[in-house]
Every structure is written in C-alpha cells, then in structure tokens.
Scaffold this motif. Structure first.
Motif, PDB file in Angstrom:
ATOM      1  N   ALA A  62       0.833  -1.209   0.000  1.00 49.25           N
ATOM      2  CA  ALA A  62       0.000   0.000   0.000  1.00 49.25           C
ATOM      3  C   ALA A  62       0.866   1.258   0.000  1.00 49.25           C
ATOM      4  CB  ALA A  62      -0.919  -0.019   1.213  1.00 49.25           C
ATOM      5  N   VAL A  63       1.943   1.245   0.791  1.00 47.58           N
ATOM      6  CA  VAL A  63       2.838   2.411   0.855  1.00 47.58           C
ATOM      7  C   VAL A  63       3.555   2.614  -0.479  1.00 47.58           C
ATOM      8  CG1 VAL A  63       4.927   3.327   1.940  1.00 47.58           C
ATOM      9  CG2 VAL A  63       3.170   2.236   3.350  1.00 47.58           C
ATOM     10  N   ALA A  64       4.050   1.510  -1.067  1.00 42.99           N
ATOM     11  CA  ALA A  64       4.803   1.617  -2.309  1.00 42.99           C
ATOM     12  C   ALA A  64       3.912   1.697  -3.543  1.00 42.99           C
ATOM     13  CB  ALA A  64       5.731   0.406  -2.443  1.00 42.99           C
ATOM     14  N   GLY A  65       2.642   1.319  -3.404  1.00 41.21           N
ATOM     15  CA  GLY A  65       1.765   1.240  -4.573  1.00 41.21           C
ATOM     16  C   GLY A  65       2.235   0.182  -5.539  1.00 41.21           C
ATOM     17  N   SER A  66       2.740  -0.931  -4.993  1.00 40.90           N
ATOM     18  CA  SER A  66       3.353  -1.973  -5.809  1.00 40.90           C
ATOM     19  C   SER A  66       2.378  -3.122  -6.054  1.00 40.90           C
ATOM     20  CB  SER A  66       4.605  -2.509  -5.096  1.00 40.90           C
ATOM     21  OG  SER A  66       5.035  -3.713  -5.695  1.00 40.90           O
ATOM     22  N   PRO A  67       1.988  -3.357  -7.323  1.00 39.55           N
ATOM     23  CA  PRO A  67       1.102  -4.492  -7.613  1.00 39.55           C
ATOM     24  C   PRO A  67       1.772  -5.835  -7.336  1.00 39.55           C
ATOM     25  CG  PRO A  67       1.882  -3.488  -9.651  1.00 39.55           C
ATOM     26  CD  PRO A  67       2.297  -2.575  -8.538  1.00 39.55           C
ATOM     27  N   ALA A  68       3.084  -5.932  -7.587  1.00 41.60           N
ATOM     28  CA  ALA A  68       3.788  -7.183  -7.332  1.00 41.60           C
ATOM     29  C   ALA A  68       3.782  -7.511  -5.841  1.00 41.60           C
ATOM     30  CB  ALA A  68       5.231  -7.102  -7.837  1.00 41.60           C
ATOM     31  N   LEU A  69       3.992  -6.477  -5.015  1.00 41.90           N
ATOM     32  CA  LEU A  69       4.008  -6.701  -3.572  1.00 41.90           C
ATOM     33  C   LEU A  69       2.609  -7.016  -3.043  1.00 41.90           C
ATOM     34  CD1 LEU A  69       5.784  -6.843  -1.140  1.00 41.90           C
ATOM     35  CD2 LEU A  69       5.625  -4.366  -0.859  1.00 41.90           C
ATOM     36  N   LEU A  70       1.587  -6.352  -3.608  1.00 46.74           N
ATOM     37  CA  LEU A  70       0.217  -6.649  -3.210  1.00 46.74           C
ATOM     38  C   LEU A  70      -0.171  -8.073  -3.636  1.00 46.74           C
ATOM     39  CD1 LEU A  70      -1.585  -3.274  -4.006  1.00 46.74           C
ATOM     40  CD2 LEU A  70      -1.113  -4.241  -1.755  1.00 46.74           C
ATOM     41  N   SER A  71       0.339  -8.510  -4.777  1.00 49.62           N
ATOM     42  CA  SER A  71       0.094  -9.884  -5.212  1.00 49.62           C
ATOM     43  C   SER A  71       0.723 -10.867  -4.239  1.00 49.62           C
ATOM     44  CB  SER A  71       0.668 -10.113  -6.615  1.00 49.62           C
ATOM     45  OG  SER A  71      -0.009  -9.323  -7.572  1.00 49.62           O
ATOM     46  N   GLU A  72       1.908 -10.546  -3.780  1.00 45.89           N
ATOM     47  CA  GLU A  72       2.567 -11.397  -2.797  1.00 45.89           C
ATOM     48  C   GLU A  72       1.816 -11.385  -1.457  1.00 45.89           C
ATOM     49  OE1 GLU A  72       5.436 -13.571  -2.333  1.00 45.89           O
ATOM     50  OE2 GLU A  72       4.540 -13.779  -4.301  1.00 45.89           O
ATOM     51  N   ALA A  73       1.206 -10.242  -1.122  1.00 46.14           N
ATOM     52  CA  ALA A  73       0.399 -10.188   0.099  1.00 46.14           C
ATOM     53  C   ALA A  73      -0.792 -11.130  -0.015  1.00 46.14           C
ATOM     54  CB  ALA A  73      -0.077  -8.760   0.350  1.00 46.14           C
ATOM     55  N   ALA A  74      -1.448 -11.120  -1.182  1.00 48.63           N
ATOM     56  CA  ALA A  74      -2.559 -12.039  -1.409  1.00 48.63           C
ATOM     57  C   ALA A  74      -2.085 -13.491  -1.338  1.00 48.63           C
ATOM     58  CB  ALA A  74      -3.201 -11.764  -2.771  1.00 48.63           C
ATOM     59  N   LEU A 210      11.069 -13.751  -5.039  1.00 57.00           N
ATOM     60  CA  LEU A 210      12.131 -13.413  -5.992  1.00 57.00           C
ATOM     61  C   LEU A 210      11.562 -12.687  -7.216  1.00 57.00           C
ATOM     62  CD1 LEU A 210      14.325 -16.656  -5.899  1.00 57.00           C
ATOM     63  CD2 LEU A 210      14.845 -14.425  -4.882  1.00 57.00           C
ATOM     64  N   LEU A 211      10.408 -13.157  -7.713  1.00 57.19           N
ATOM     65  CA  LEU A 211       9.773 -12.488  -8.856  1.00 57.19           C
ATOM     66  C   LEU A 211       9.354 -11.065  -8.499  1.00 57.19           C
ATOM     67  CD1 LEU A 211       7.563 -15.402 -10.263  1.00 57.19           C
ATOM     68  CD2 LEU A 211       9.586 -14.393 -11.344  1.00 57.19           C
ATOM     69  N   ALA A 212       8.784 -10.894  -7.305  1.00 61.18           N
ATOM     70  CA  ALA A 212       8.370  -9.553  -6.871  1.00 61.18           C
ATOM     71  C   ALA A 212       9.580  -8.636  -6.708  1.00 61.18           C
ATOM     72  CB  ALA A 212       7.591  -9.646  -5.560  1.00 61.18           C
ATOM     73  N   LEU A 213      10.661  -9.162  -6.130  1.00 57.87           N
ATOM     74  CA  LEU A 213      11.888  -8.373  -5.984  1.00 57.87           C
ATOM     75  C   LEU A 213      12.418  -7.929  -7.345  1.00 57.87           C
ATOM     76  CD1 LEU A 213      13.816 -10.344  -3.215  1.00 57.87           C
ATOM     77  CD2 LEU A 213      13.192  -7.912  -3.111  1.00 57.87           C
ATOM     78  N   LEU A 214      12.425  -8.846  -8.296  1.00 59.24           N
ATOM     79  CA  LEU A 214      12.914  -8.527  -9.639  1.00 59.24           C
ATOM     80  C   LEU A 214      12.033  -7.469 -10.299  1.00 59.24           C
ATOM     81  CD1 LEU A 214      14.892  -9.138 -11.931  1.00 59.24           C
ATOM     82  CD2 LEU A 214      13.356 -10.967 -12.684  1.00 59.24           C
ATOM     83  N   GLY A 215      10.712  -7.640 -10.190  1.00 57.61           N
ATOM     84  CA  GLY A 215       9.800  -6.675 -10.802  1.00 57.61           C
ATOM     85  C   GLY A 215       9.944  -5.283 -10.201  1.00 57.61           C
ATOM     86  N   MET A 216      10.037  -5.204  -8.888  1.00 52.63           N
ATOM     87  CA  MET A 216      10.181  -3.901  -8.228  1.00 52.63           C
ATOM     88  C   MET A 216      11.525  -3.259  -8.557  1.00 52.63           C
ATOM     89  SD  MET A 216       8.488  -4.511  -4.459  1.00 52.63           S
ATOM     90  CE  MET A 216       8.700  -2.785  -4.022  1.00 52.63           C
ATOM     91  N   ALA A 217      12.585  -4.058  -8.576  1.00 51.46           N
ATOM     92  CA  ALA A 217      13.917  -3.525  -8.873  1.00 51.46           C
ATOM     93  C   ALA A 217      13.971  -2.959 -10.294  1.00 51.46           C
ATOM     94  CB  ALA A 217      14.968  -4.611  -8.689  1.00 51.46           C
ATOM     95  N   LEU A 218      13.401  -3.698 -11.250  1.00 52.02           N
ATOM     96  CA  LEU A 218      13.381  -3.209 -12.638  1.00 52.02           C
ATOM     97  C   LEU A 218      12.521  -1.965 -12.778  1.00 52.02           C
ATOM     98  CD1 LEU A 218      13.170  -6.605 -14.584  1.00 52.02           C
ATOM     99  CD2 LEU A 218      15.128  -5.037 -14.479  1.00 52.02           C
ATOM    100  N   HIS A 219      11.415  -1.916 -12.044  1.00 54.73           N
ATOM    101  CA  HIS A 219      10.559  -0.729 -12.066  1.00 54.73           C
ATOM    102  C   HIS A 219      11.307   0.484 -11.549  1.00 54.73           C
ATOM    103  CE1 HIS A 219       6.388   1.139 -10.957  1.00 54.73           C
ATOM    104  NE2 HIS A 219       7.108   1.917 -11.749  1.00 54.73           N
TER     105      HIS A 219
END
Length: 366
Positions: A62-74, A210-219
């Motif tokens: 929610a703080v980062a507005g990250s869909p990858a992180l929210l997907s990982e939360a789900a 790992l996928l979420a980390l990669l997606g956020m890092a590339l973003h």
C-alpha cells in the motif's frame, strides 16, 4: 467374500470398531503419531511466518503502490488460510473409525488439501492476475522511499519463508532417510498431503518473492511499471500451476488411489511365497490415509487343504502381512478358483507392475 472364514480377531466385524487409519506405522518403525506431531509443528511454523508476512506485504504494498508486492500479500493470505485448513485436516483425520465411517477418517486430509489448493487458486492466483492487469492501466508514479520499504519487506519475507521451507525440507529429508530413498523421491512419493502442501506453498512463496523483488527492482531502475505488472502475472501463473498440481493429487487420493507400486510389488511377492498359496489372481489396494492402506486380494490355494488348514493359513498370512507392513490395517483375502485366463492376466499385471517400479527407481535415482 470368502475371506471372512480367515478373519482374525483384529478384523472388522459387526458391532466392533475396526482399527482406524492412523494405526498404521511407517516401515521404518516411526510411529505415525510422532510424524503427525512433526507435521503439525511444520504447519504452525508456516502459519506464523505467513501471517506476519501477509501483514508486512500488505502495508508495504500500500505504501509503495506496488502491484507485485500486493500480489505477494494475497499469496501470503492464501497460504495462511491454507495452513488453517491443514491443521483442521490433521485434527479431524485422527478420529477413530465408527459405524458411519468403518474405514476411519484418514481421507479428511485429502479433502482439506483439496480445499487448500482451491484457496491458492482463488485467493492467490486470481488476485495476482487482477493486480497485474490493473497495473498495466494504473500509470501511477512510483515513490522511491516507498519502494525501498517494499524491498525491505520482501527481504524479510524471504528470510521468514526460507526458514519455513528449511523446516519442511528437514522433515522430508528425515522421512526420506527412514524410507531409504532420496529427498526428491520422498517429495514425489509421499502420501502425506499436508506436508506436500506446506512444501509446495513455501517453495512457491520463495520463488514468488524473488519475482516480486525482480519486478520492483526493474521498475525502480527503468521507471517502467510494466515490469511489476508482468511480475504479478507470473506470480499468478505460478500459483495457478501449484494449485492445479495439488488439486490433481488430492483428487486422485479422494477417488481412491492405489498404494505405492513398491508396496504392491512387495505384498504380491510375499503372498506368492506362502506355501499354501498357488496363485495371486488379483491384489487391489486403496490409500485410506497417509498411514492406512486397504488390501483386497484374490488367491488360489494349493489343492488338498482342508477347512482348518485354510483358516490357519489365512490367519497366519494376515498376521504376517500386518507385522511386515503395519499400514495394511484393512485386509481382505478372497479364496477363489483361478482359471487359466485369470493366471495369464495376473502374470501380465505383475510384469506391468514390475516395469512401473523399475521406472520409478530410475527416476528417483535408487
């Protein structure tokens, strides 16, 4: 069935409860109660990790507005709910057999593991797809500070998920050693859906992080939010695949899966070695629970035995079967006259079984 004439005192009879599915033990002598206790600890470790991680990921996403992180939360929420399903499975499958369920409640584990697979699909996979599709149209500007928080959350999540995965792998390695097979072979062949589900969840969680980390890092590096959207979609696809595989396994066990081919081969060989048995025309098995197997065999006895000899032979054979393989807690031996066609069919079936066992040994590296 004519096996009733050879029923021993522990066999199920009207007005008497048959032994429950948890009465079987591993061939190594490890009591199922001890193994269930270890599995219960593994599930509790996974539950504690997933609850904490789910909260952290949701706040960070929610703080980062990250869909990858929210997907990982789900994903973590789905895993937490599934751990509750698995704890319920462990508890309910321990109930003793009764007149409504004469073979016990061992298949409760298969049912709850199926619900866990559905939970992974709906709560984790579908929500991750939704987040990924939404991310392609969101166009929100990223906050570098928020993303740093998100990356920190994912690093902590990897530590917690890794700890839970190590715990599950430790139990698998212990069981593999007792069964004299490789760790990979134990993962493939374990009859415990609870442990298999926890192991699949933890492995998927680590890969998802790992996928979420990669997606956020590339973003963060490129400023292109599509990387996170694709990461969310990949996480969703991963969860759907794992849910499908777990559901497929649970379905096979629920509708009546046979025991392991190795066990079938050993039992048939043992029956053929009995001096009173001429031919085993059929040996059908069904997995009633992780430590409970039903065996229904049709046997043709040698000629010249009187009724007392037949009864003594059946009782001795059943007792020795239980002593060698305690998980065979439901035994039915049907004495029949085998025709030449029955004998030929039994030989072909045994050859097919031998081929299956050999292929499994080659795959498992044994």
């Amino acid at each position: 069935m004519s096996e009733d004439s050879g029923r021993d005192p522990s066999e199920a009879t009207p007005g008497r409860e048959p032994p429950g599915p948890t009465s079987g033990r591993e061939p190594s002598g490890a009591a199922p109660g001890n193994r269930d206790g270890e599995t219960r600890k593994t599930v509790w470790v996974a539950l504690a990790a997933n609850v904490g991680i789910a909260v952290a990921k949701a706040i960070g996403g929610a703080v980062a507005g990250s869909p990858a992180l929210l997907s990982e939360a789900a994903h973590s929420v789905a895993d937490s709910l599934n751990e509750l399903f698995l704890l319920a499975a462990l508890k309910r499958s321990e109930r003793p057999a009764d007149h409504l369920h004469p073979f016990g409640y061992g298949k409760e584990r298969f049912f709850w593991s199926l619900l866990a697979a559905v939970g992974i699909f709906v709560t984790g996979g579908c929500f991750s797809f939704f987040q990924g599709i939404e991310a392609f149209h969101a166009g929100e500007s990223e906050s570098r500070e928020g993303y740093l928080i998100g990356l920190l959350v994912l690093a902590l999540a990897m530590l917690a998920e890794g700890t839970s995965l190590i715990r599950a792998l430790s139990q698998v390695r212990s069981q593999a050693k007792s069964h004299h097979r490789s760790t990979l072979g134990e993962i493939r062949n374990t009859q415990d859906p609870t442990l298999r589900t926890v192991l699949a969840e933890d492995s998927t969680a680590c890969l998802g992080v790992l996928l979420a980390l990669l997606g956020m890092a590339l973003h963060m590096t490129t400023g292109n939010g599509a990387y996170e959207a694709w990461a969310a979609l990949l996480i969703g696809a991963l969860l759907v695949y794992v849910a499908f595989m777990l559901g497929k396994s649970a379905r096979a066990q629920l509708i009546g899966e046979a025991a392991a081919p190795e066990l079938q081969q050993q039992v048939i060989t043992f029956l053929h070695d009995q001096p009173e048995i001429d031919t085993v025309t059929a040996a059908m098995t069904m997995q009633l629970g992780p430590d409970s197997v039903m065996l229904a065999a049709r046997i043709d006895l040698v000629a010249g035995l009187d009724s007392e000899q037949v009864e003594e032979a059946l009782m001795r054979t059943k007792a020795e079967l239980r002593a060698r393989w305690p998980q065979l807690d439901q035994l039915f031996l049907d004495v029949t006259d085998a025709s030449s066609a029955d004998r030929a069919r039994a030989v072909r079936a045994r050859h097919r079984l031998d081929d299956v066992v050999e292929r499994r040994r080659q795959v498992d590296g044994i």
